[in-house]
Each structure stands twice: as structure tokens, then as C-alpha cells.
Design a protein around this motif. Structure first.
Motif, PDB file in Angstrom:
ATOM      1  N   TYR A   1       0.835  -1.207   0.000  1.00 49.26           N
ATOM      2  CA  TYR A   1       0.000   0.000   0.000  1.00 49.26           C
ATOM      3  C   TYR A   1       0.866   1.252   0.000  1.00 49.26           C
TER       4      TYR A   1
ATOM      5  N   ASP B   1      -2.428  -1.125  -5.425  1.00 46.93           N
ATOM      6  CA  ASP B   1      -3.813  -1.334  -5.015  1.00 46.93           C
ATOM      7  C   ASP B   1      -3.930  -2.773  -4.517  1.00 46.93           C
TER       8      ASP B   1
ATOM      9  N   GLU C   1      -6.435  -4.192  -2.925  1.00 43.44           N
ATOM     10  CA  GLU C   1      -7.771  -4.792  -2.898  1.00 43.44           C
ATOM     11  C   GLU C   1      -7.979  -5.692  -4.101  1.00 43.44           C
TER      12      GLU C   1
ATOM     13  N   THR D   1     -10.070  -7.170   1.031  1.00 40.06           N
ATOM     14  CA  THR D   1     -11.045  -6.088   0.984  1.00 40.06           C
ATOM     15  C   THR D   1     -10.729  -5.092   2.090  1.00 40.06           C
ATOM     16  N   GLU D   2     -10.940  -3.827   1.800  1.00 39.87           N
ATOM     17  CA  GLU D   2     -10.733  -2.798   2.812  1.00 39.87           C
ATOM     18  C   GLU D   2     -11.933  -2.808   3.752  1.00 39.87           C
TER      19      GLU D   2
END
Length: 61
Positions: free
Chosen positions: A26, A31, A33, A52-53
Motif C-alpha cells: 500500500y 492497489d 484490494e 477487501t478494505e
């Protein structure tokens, strides 16, 4: 595993390693996700990892 890596021997250590890996990615603009296929050859199992965030709560570290 390289000679500099220590073996992961518990779920807590696995969680710590995953958190560190995701944070490094990150911070480097990746990215993180989505879905990731982890293919490991015929001698080891393969995995599908979904990242997943999640929404932070008041108790997040």
C-alpha cells in the motif's frame, strides 16, 4: 524462504506477516484490494486470497 526469513509457526505470526506485506505494498502505491491466485507448483497447495478494505472502528490499532 530465504536464509534471512524466519518461519511462520502460528496464525498470529501469519497475520503479522500479512499485515506487514499489505502495508508495504500500500505504501508503495499498489492497489492491494481484490483477488490474488497463489499458485505453488505440484508439491504444495494453491490458494485464492481475497483482500477487501474494512471500515475502521474506534478500537483500530
Amino acid at each position: 524462504m530465504t536464509s534471512e526469513e524466519t518461519p511462520v509457526t502460528s496464525k498470529a505470526e501469519l497475520n503479522d506477516e500479512l499485515k506487514a506485506l499489505l502495508l508495504r505494498a500500500y505504501e508503495n502505491g499498489i492497489d492491494v484490494e481484490g483477488g490474488f491466485e497463489c499458485r505453488n507448483g505440484v508439491e504444495h497447495p494453491d490458494w485464492d486470497v481475497i483482500v477487501t478494505e474494512v471500515e475502521k472502528n474506534d478500537h483500530s490499532e
